[in-house]
Design an enzyme around this catalytic site. Structure first.
Site, PDB file in Angstrom:
ATOM      1  N   ASN A  46       0.688  -0.731   0.118  1.00 42.88           N
ATOM      2  CA  ASN A  46      -0.090  -0.376  -0.150  1.00 42.88           C
ATOM      3  C   ASN A  46       0.842   1.505  -0.226  1.00 42.88           C
ATOM      4  O   ASN A  46       2.140   1.435   0.562  1.00 42.88           O
ATOM      5  CB  ASN A  46      -0.491   0.009   1.462  1.00 42.88           C
ATOM      6  CG  ASN A  46      -0.141  -0.846   2.343  1.00 42.88           C
ATOM      7  OD1 ASN A  46       1.236  -1.167   2.738  1.00 42.88           O
ATOM      8  ND2 ASN A  46      -0.925   0.649   3.544  1.00 42.88           N
ATOM      9  N   GLU A  48       0.431   5.704   0.982  1.00 46.15           N
ATOM     10  CA  GLU A  48      -0.552   6.621   0.536  1.00 46.15           C
ATOM     11  C   GLU A  48       0.077   8.226   0.607  1.00 46.15           C
ATOM     12  O   GLU A  48       1.799   7.982   0.815  1.00 46.15           O
ATOM     13  CB  GLU A  48      -0.257   6.656   2.229  1.00 46.15           C
ATOM     14  CG  GLU A  48      -0.876   5.672   3.056  1.00 46.15           C
ATOM     15  CD  GLU A  48      -1.989   5.280   4.962  1.00 46.15           C
ATOM     16  OE1 GLU A  48      -1.052   5.843   5.282  1.00 46.15           O
ATOM     17  OE2 GLU A  48      -2.179   4.145   4.883  1.00 46.15           O
ATOM     18  N   CYS A  57      -4.207   0.225  -2.549  1.00 45.60           N
ATOM     19  CA  CYS A  57      -3.545  -0.538  -1.041  1.00 45.60           C
ATOM     20  C   CYS A  57      -2.618  -1.331  -2.364  1.00 45.60           C
ATOM     21  O   CYS A  57      -2.400  -1.915  -3.788  1.00 45.60           O
ATOM     22  CB  CYS A  57      -5.458  -1.392  -1.678  1.00 45.60           C
ATOM     23  SG  CYS A  57      -6.707  -0.872  -0.912  1.00 45.60           S
ATOM     24  N   GLU A  59      -2.762  -4.721  -3.318  1.00 44.69           N
ATOM     25  CA  GLU A  59      -3.202  -5.701  -4.158  1.00 44.69           C
ATOM     26  C   GLU A  59      -3.016  -5.078  -5.511  1.00 44.69           C
ATOM     27  O   GLU A  59      -3.086  -5.445  -6.794  1.00 44.69           O
ATOM     28  CB  GLU A  59      -4.795  -6.578  -4.030  1.00 44.69           C
ATOM     29  CG  GLU A  59      -4.684  -7.113  -2.231  1.00 44.69           C
ATOM     30  CD  GLU A  59      -5.103  -5.977  -1.033  1.00 44.69           C
ATOM     31  OE1 GLU A  59      -4.819  -5.358  -0.864  1.00 44.69           O
ATOM     32  OE2 GLU A  59      -5.776  -6.455  -0.312  1.00 44.69           O
ATOM     33  N   CYS A  90      -9.968  -4.638   0.027  1.00 43.48           N
ATOM     34  CA  CYS A  90     -11.473  -4.269  -0.436  1.00 43.48           C
ATOM     35  C   CYS A  90     -11.856  -3.973  -1.374  1.00 43.48           C
ATOM     36  O   CYS A  90     -11.664  -4.746  -2.618  1.00 43.48           O
ATOM     37  CB  CYS A  90     -10.781  -2.157  -0.132  1.00 43.48           C
ATOM     38  SG  CYS A  90     -10.802  -1.634  -1.831  1.00 43.48           S
ATOM     39  N   CYS A  93     -10.627  -3.592  -4.349  1.00 42.53           N
ATOM     40  CA  CYS A  93      -9.620  -4.239  -5.406  1.00 42.53           C
ATOM     41  C   CYS A  93     -10.360  -5.607  -5.200  1.00 42.53           C
ATOM     42  O   CYS A  93      -9.936  -6.526  -6.367  1.00 42.53           O
ATOM     43  CB  CYS A  93      -8.867  -4.924  -3.867  1.00 42.53           C
ATOM     44  SG  CYS A  93      -7.132  -3.491  -3.989  1.00 42.53           S
TER      45      CYS A  93
HETATM   46  N1  THU Z   1      -4.976  -1.732   2.017  1.00 39.30           N
HETATM   47  C1  THU Z   1      -4.879  -2.608   1.256  1.00 39.30           C
HETATM   48  O1  THU Z   1      -3.635  -2.138   1.146  1.00 39.30           O
HETATM   49  N2  THU Z   1      -5.419  -2.953   0.995  1.00 39.30           N
HETATM   50  C2  THU Z   1      -6.933  -3.956   1.736  1.00 39.30           C
HETATM   51  O2  THU Z   1      -7.108  -4.739   1.799  1.00 39.30           O
HETATM   52  C3  THU Z   1      -7.508  -2.731   2.419  1.00 39.30           C
HETATM   53  C4  THU Z   1      -6.438  -1.988   2.923  1.00 39.30           C
HETATM   54  C5  THU Z   1      -4.345  -0.381   2.632  1.00 39.30           C
HETATM   55  C6  THU Z   1      -4.888   1.718   2.537  1.00 39.30           C
HETATM   56  C7  THU Z   1      -4.308   1.992   3.101  1.00 39.30           C
HETATM   57  O3  THU Z   1      -3.028   2.513   2.815  1.00 39.30           O
HETATM   58  C8  THU Z   1      -4.154   0.959   4.519  1.00 39.30           C
HETATM   59  O4  THU Z   1      -4.437  -0.163   4.669  1.00 39.30           O
HETATM   60  C9  THU Z   1      -5.086   1.600   5.636  1.00 39.30           C
HETATM   61  O5  THU Z   1      -7.007   1.312   5.058  1.00 39.30           O
END
Ligand code: THU
Length: 133
Positions: A46, A48, A57, A59, A90, A93
């Site tokens: 992920n 940010e 994310c 995935e 999520c 994804c």
């Molecule tokens: N996140 C993912 O990378 N994958 C998921 O399946 C759920 C959420 C990340 C996005 C963000 O950087 C952090 O988790 C919190 O939401």
């Protein structure tokens, strides 16, 4: 179902790439490893941003890496998170992955290394398909 050796490799790749997570805001580290039918593994974490809505994310980062390398057929995806509970992909994804293969095997890995697996379409039935009449 993917073989045991491949499964172990996919899980260890997801755990390894999780360390590279760029998550200064949530501090929630996620790593994903996606396997193509040809046996290639692509990694993603992920990412940010201060402009929070730019977040991607793990995935989708892994999926985009595979697609960028010329792959289109993905058969499994391992998702590791620095969390005591399993982290499910999520909604965004789920849709992105299911458009490539509804029968993709999903492997979740919790912080204590417990794993859980299922078929992607089980968690996104009746997903959107673009059907132009
Ligand atoms: N996140 C993912 O990378 N994958 C998921 O399946 C759920 C959420 C990340 C996005 C963000 O950087 C952090 O988790 C919190 O939401």
């Amino acid at each position: 179902m993917i073989g045991k050796t491949t499964k172990i490799k996919l899980i260890s790749t997801a755990l390894d790439v999780m360390k590279n997570s760029h998550s200064p805001h949530s501090k929630f580290k996620v790593g994903a490893a996606i396997l193509s039918k040809k046996g290639r593994i692509f990694k993603g974490t992920n990412v940010e941003f201060d402009a929070l809505t730019l977040t991607v994310c793990a995935e989708r980062t892994a999926l985009f890496s595979g697609i960028s390398a010329g792959e289109k057929n993905f058969i499994a995806c391992a998702i590791a998170a620095n969390s005591n509970e399993f982290v499910y992909p999520c909604g965004l994804c789920r849709q992105a992955l299911v458009e490539f293969n509804p029968n993709m095997e999903i492997l979740l890995i919790a912080k204590d290394k417990r794993t859980k697996s299922f078929i992607l379409k089980e968690i996104i039935p009746d997903y959107f398909k673009l059907n132009i009449a």
